[in-house]
Scaffold this motif. Structure first.
Motif, PDB file in Angstrom:
ATOM      1  N   VAL A 118      55.296 -32.661 -30.049  1.00 42.15           N
ATOM      2  CA  VAL A 118      54.126 -31.689 -30.971  1.00 42.15           C
ATOM      3  C   VAL A 118      54.314 -29.789 -30.672  1.00 42.15           C
ATOM      4  CG1 VAL A 118      52.009 -31.246 -31.795  1.00 42.15           C
ATOM      5  CG2 VAL A 118      52.244 -33.741 -31.360  1.00 42.15           C
ATOM      6  N   ALA A 135      56.376 -33.832 -36.087  1.00 41.38           N
ATOM      7  CA  ALA A 135      56.394 -34.568 -34.601  1.00 41.38           C
ATOM      8  C   ALA A 135      55.756 -35.538 -35.415  1.00 41.38           C
ATOM      9  CB  ALA A 135      55.823 -33.976 -33.977  1.00 41.38           C
ATOM     10  N   CYS A 137      54.853 -38.007 -33.031  1.00 34.69           N
ATOM     11  CA  CYS A 137      54.729 -38.535 -31.568  1.00 34.69           C
ATOM     12  C   CYS A 137      54.388 -40.185 -31.411  1.00 34.69           C
ATOM     13  CB  CYS A 137      53.436 -37.157 -31.537  1.00 34.69           C
ATOM     14  SG  CYS A 137      52.478 -36.830 -32.470  1.00 34.69           S
ATOM     15  N   ASN A 157      46.806 -34.243 -28.217  1.00 31.95           N
ATOM     16  CA  ASN A 157      48.569 -33.871 -28.578  1.00 31.95           C
ATOM     17  C   ASN A 157      48.307 -32.207 -29.025  1.00 31.95           C
ATOM     18  OD1 ASN A 157      49.821 -35.902 -27.284  1.00 31.95           O
ATOM     19  ND2 ASN A 157      50.044 -36.961 -29.350  1.00 31.95           N
ATOM     20  N   ILE A 158      48.045 -32.190 -29.782  1.00 34.53           N
ATOM     21  CA  ILE A 158      47.552 -30.853 -30.998  1.00 34.53           C
ATOM     22  C   ILE A 158      47.104 -30.177 -29.885  1.00 34.53           C
ATOM     23  CG2 ILE A 158      46.029 -30.181 -32.888  1.00 34.53           C
ATOM     24  CD1 ILE A 158      47.057 -33.140 -34.499  1.00 34.53           C
ATOM     25  N   ALA A 302      51.559 -33.360 -37.692  1.00 38.52           N
ATOM     26  CA  ALA A 302      51.729 -33.712 -35.913  1.00 38.52           C
ATOM     27  C   ALA A 302      51.174 -35.568 -36.469  1.00 38.52           C
ATOM     28  CB  ALA A 302      51.068 -34.215 -35.420  1.00 38.52           C
TER      29      ALA A 302
END
Length: 363
Positions: A118, A135, A137, A157-158, A302
């Motif tokens: 990400v 992404a 992920c 993640n973000i 994401a």
């Protein structure tokens, strides 16, 4: 248009729950089929990649990998004691440090890689290397709190991607739009005091978590849009048009990041909504059109939830093809899912709720 597609096979090897299995999963031994019995398994993502290869969509995007987030980057969101405990358990046999977020051996390294996907996707878009990016992920991130993993999410993640870009002076104001069926409680909590980050969550009311996600009339920092179970295509588009898009425009971001979960789809085992691949395609079109108008088209998707092995690939394909301006494929479920959309009475009820929320926000 150059659309990036960030993924790594190693993320598919994350074994949520395998620490409880007898098989010595880890190292060069892949997780057992089904991810150890949890809904968050690798097949939904792997099948999306396979579908993209079969249809030729993979040939139209710029495929990229990424480096794992560094400890310095991780510390921008997660405190050292949590990272140390996570790494120690990961180096042993795995475990569970929070609620509904188990991991097997190597889980820390894979989660750092997931966050890196990400982060690198966002950096590539902000630098102008790519027009937009997706992404893929895994593990997901939108439930993760700084000190506590939650709901399959181990690292935020973000939030990590945003904090790294902010620290590098690449990003000012940003909108995080979350259309996963579950409330994006982690992302909301992390940015609660950051006026530069507007978090918006469209989710099924009282699904997960049960103690967060209620509607709040302050749409300047966070906007929760809880929808009643059974909401379908028309309700999701109405929520976007009446609430999410006006809030995004008012925030005037430099970029838009979407927490792109597909568990609001009709046959998802963890949701009770009736969205379709076309729903996700149209919401993507709405976001990219607005982003072209307000922030140079800078959009990053994401991947978050979505647990139907047969349908997530079509939802993801629809989103990525829309981002890349590529040909769509026929959704084999389209006719059946169209016939199961809510009737006029439900849509009137849901639209009235959305209109009331919009009026309370001044939209």
């Amino acid at each position: 248009m150059t659309t990036g597609f960030f993924f790594d096979e190693y993320c598919f090897w994350h074994g949520g729950g395998n620490y409880a299995q007898m098989a010595p999963v880890g190292g060069l031994i892949q997780p057992i089929a089904g991810g150890g019995g949890l809904p968050e398994d690798p097949e939904t993502k792997r099948r999306l990649v396979n579908l993209m290869r079969i249809t030729g969509l993979m040939d139209t995007v710029a495929t990229r990998g990424a480096a794992p987030m560094t400890r310095e980057d991780l510390l921008r969101v997660h405190p050292a004691p949590y990272l140390d405990a996570f790494a120690a358990a990961s180096g042993d046999k795995g475990g569970e440090l929070g609620m509904r977020a188990p991991f097997g051996p190597g889980g820390f390294e894979i989660a750092a890689l997931s966050a890196g996907l990400v982060g690198d996707a966002l950096d590539a878009v902000l630098s102008g290397d790519l027009d937009n990016a997706y992404a893929l992920c895994r593990p997901p991130g939108h439930h993760a709190l700084p000190e506590t993993p939650n709901g399959f999410c181990l690292l935020a993640n973000i939030a990590l991607a945003i904090r790294r870009a902010q620290a590098a002076g690449m990003l000012g104001r940003v909108v995080v739009l979350d259309w996963d069926v579950h409330h994006g409680n982690g992302t909301e909590a992390i940015f609660a005091e950051d006026a530069d980050v507007l978090t918006i969550s469209i989710h099924q009311e009282n699904n997960y978590p049960l103690d967060t996600g209620g509607f709040d009339t302050d749409a300047t920092a966070n906007l929760n849009i809880p929808l009643p179970p059974g909401s379908g295509h028309a309700t999701y588009l109405a929520a976007m048009e009446r609430l999410a898009l006006p809030a995004m425009r008012a925030h005037a971001p430099d970029a838009v990041i979407v927490a792109c979960g597909f568990d609001a789809a009709l046959i998802d085992p963890l949701g009770r909504m009736l969205a379709t691949a076309e729903t996700f395609r149209e919401m993507t079109a709405q976001v990219t059109a607005l982003a072209e108008d307000i922030c140079g088209g800078q959009v990053v998707m994401a991947h978050e939830g979505g647990y139907s092995e047969v349908y997530v690939p079509f939802c993801g394909h629809a989103v990525i093809a829309e981002m890349a301006g590529a040909a769509q494929v026929d959704d084999p479920f389209a006719d059946a899912f169209r016939a199961r959309q809510p009737g006029a009475g439900f849509e009137a009820f849901a639209t009235a709720r959305i209109d009331a929320m919009a009026a309370a926000c001044g939209f």
